[in-house]
Write a protein that holds these residues in place. Sequence first.
Motif, mmCIF file in Angstrom:
data_model
loop_
_atom_site.group_PDB
_atom_site.id
_atom_site.type_symbol
_atom_site.label_atom_id
_atom_site.label_comp_id
_atom_site.label_asym_id
_atom_site.label_seq_id
_atom_site.Cartn_x
_atom_site.Cartn_y
_atom_site.Cartn_z
ATOM 1 N N UNK A 213 0.855 -1.188 0.000
ATOM 2 C CA UNK A 213 0.000 0.000 0.000
ATOM 3 C C UNK A 213 0.890 1.236 0.000
ATOM 4 N N UNK A 214 0.483 2.249 -0.722
ATOM 5 C CA UNK A 214 1.264 3.478 -0.776
ATOM 6 C C UNK A 214 0.314 4.656 -0.943
ATOM 7 N N UNK A 215 0.474 5.656 -0.100
ATOM 8 C CA UNK A 215 -0.410 6.827 -0.153
ATOM 9 C C UNK A 215 -0.249 7.602 -1.454
ATOM 10 N N UNK A 216 0.894 7.441 -2.106
ATOM 11 C CA UNK A 216 1.145 8.182 -3.346
ATOM 12 C C UNK A 216 0.406 7.581 -4.536
ATOM 13 N N UNK A 217 -0.091 6.359 -4.412
ATOM 14 C CA UNK A 217 -0.771 5.709 -5.534
ATOM 15 C C UNK A 217 -2.111 6.387 -5.833
ATOM 16 N N UNK A 218 -2.454 6.456 -7.107
ATOM 17 C CA UNK A 218 -3.764 6.937 -7.521
ATOM 18 C C UNK A 218 -4.802 5.844 -7.252
ATOM 19 N N UNK A 219 -6.075 6.234 -7.310
ATOM 20 C CA UNK A 219 -7.155 5.279 -7.038
ATOM 21 C C UNK A 219 -7.096 4.078 -7.975
ATOM 22 N N UNK A 220 -6.777 4.344 -9.241
ATOM 23 C CA UNK A 220 -6.708 3.260 -10.212
ATOM 24 C C UNK A 220 -5.610 2.259 -9.858
ATOM 25 N N UNK A 221 -4.454 2.788 -9.397
ATOM 26 C CA UNK A 221 -3.345 1.913 -9.003
ATOM 27 C C UNK A 221 -3.705 1.105 -7.763
ATOM 28 N N UNK A 222 -4.404 1.723 -6.838
ATOM 29 C CA UNK A 222 -4.807 1.016 -5.616
ATOM 30 C C UNK A 222 -5.788 -0.106 -5.926
#
Length: 324
Positions: A213-222
């Motif tokens: 998990x990474x806070x920098x990821x966009x919704x699509x990446x998550x």
Amino acid sequence: MAAVAQTPHTPLEGYVGFDSITSQIEAKLLKRGFALNIMVVGQTGLGKSTLVNTLFSSHLIESKGRLESHEAVRKTTEIHPVSHLVIENGVKLRLNIVDTPGYGDQVNNDNCWDPIVKYIKDQHSAYLRKELTAMRDRYIADTRIHVCLFFINPTGHGLRPIDVAVMKKLSDVVNVVPVIAKSDSLTLDERDLFKERIRAEMQYNNIRVYPFDNEEYEDEERELNERIRALIPFAVVGSEKQVVIDGKSVRGRKNRYGVINVENENHCEFVYLRNFLTRTHLQDLIETTAHIHYEQFRSKQLLALKESSSRQQAQQQAQQSNGV
């Protein structure tokens, strides 16, 4: 009337805009190429070499398993890196495969993971030394391990204590992606139950596998990472042999009940693993290695050097004071 000489157009006379920087970066990256370093870890005889060869549709490393059913299983006895240049649609990929000895083969398996962990840390150390060199290279050759494919025996029962121990040690220093080897030995119901057990055991033992998990990821990446985590461990089948199904030649395995098509999503999850490693997460694997695992190693090493230097200075001052 004299003809007017036409001055040829140059790139500087074309479109002006800073958004062209993406094409400039792409051109440089394509010229330099990319590197992906994969380590395979697991028991002897799980088809580690075969799966790697299947992933890249090339005979990259020699299979160590049986060639015939009556033969004894051949073993990898030492950590062995193999390098290949793969070119696809003009993109150069320097593929480094690190084969490791099967762990858990001995009577006493205490600390059997040490050589593997040491090899990973040694690559970090080599990269750090090159970074700290006064006249360092413009582009440092990257031998840091970007992903470790951890092969799980398809017993259907769960992870062995030694599997848990090795995975925990590896997950501290590298991106671990678990796969169920030779999953065609399980029925689909057995496979699903086995995957649930492994996920539960990894969660219970706080084993952190990639992707993170990474806070920098966009919704699509998550969302993509959530779908990947739901598939882990990937239930895969590897084969370099061609078999014929409905008049079409495919890579697969033939048994008494029929043919396992490696690239059929209804037969196994090989296609999902291949897309994950080469299409959707290749660059993220490289960046995660650099920004998380290597950075942690680098910070610890530099702090240790600082403390060592401070102790030496304190000792020198003490010796000077005693001398006076």
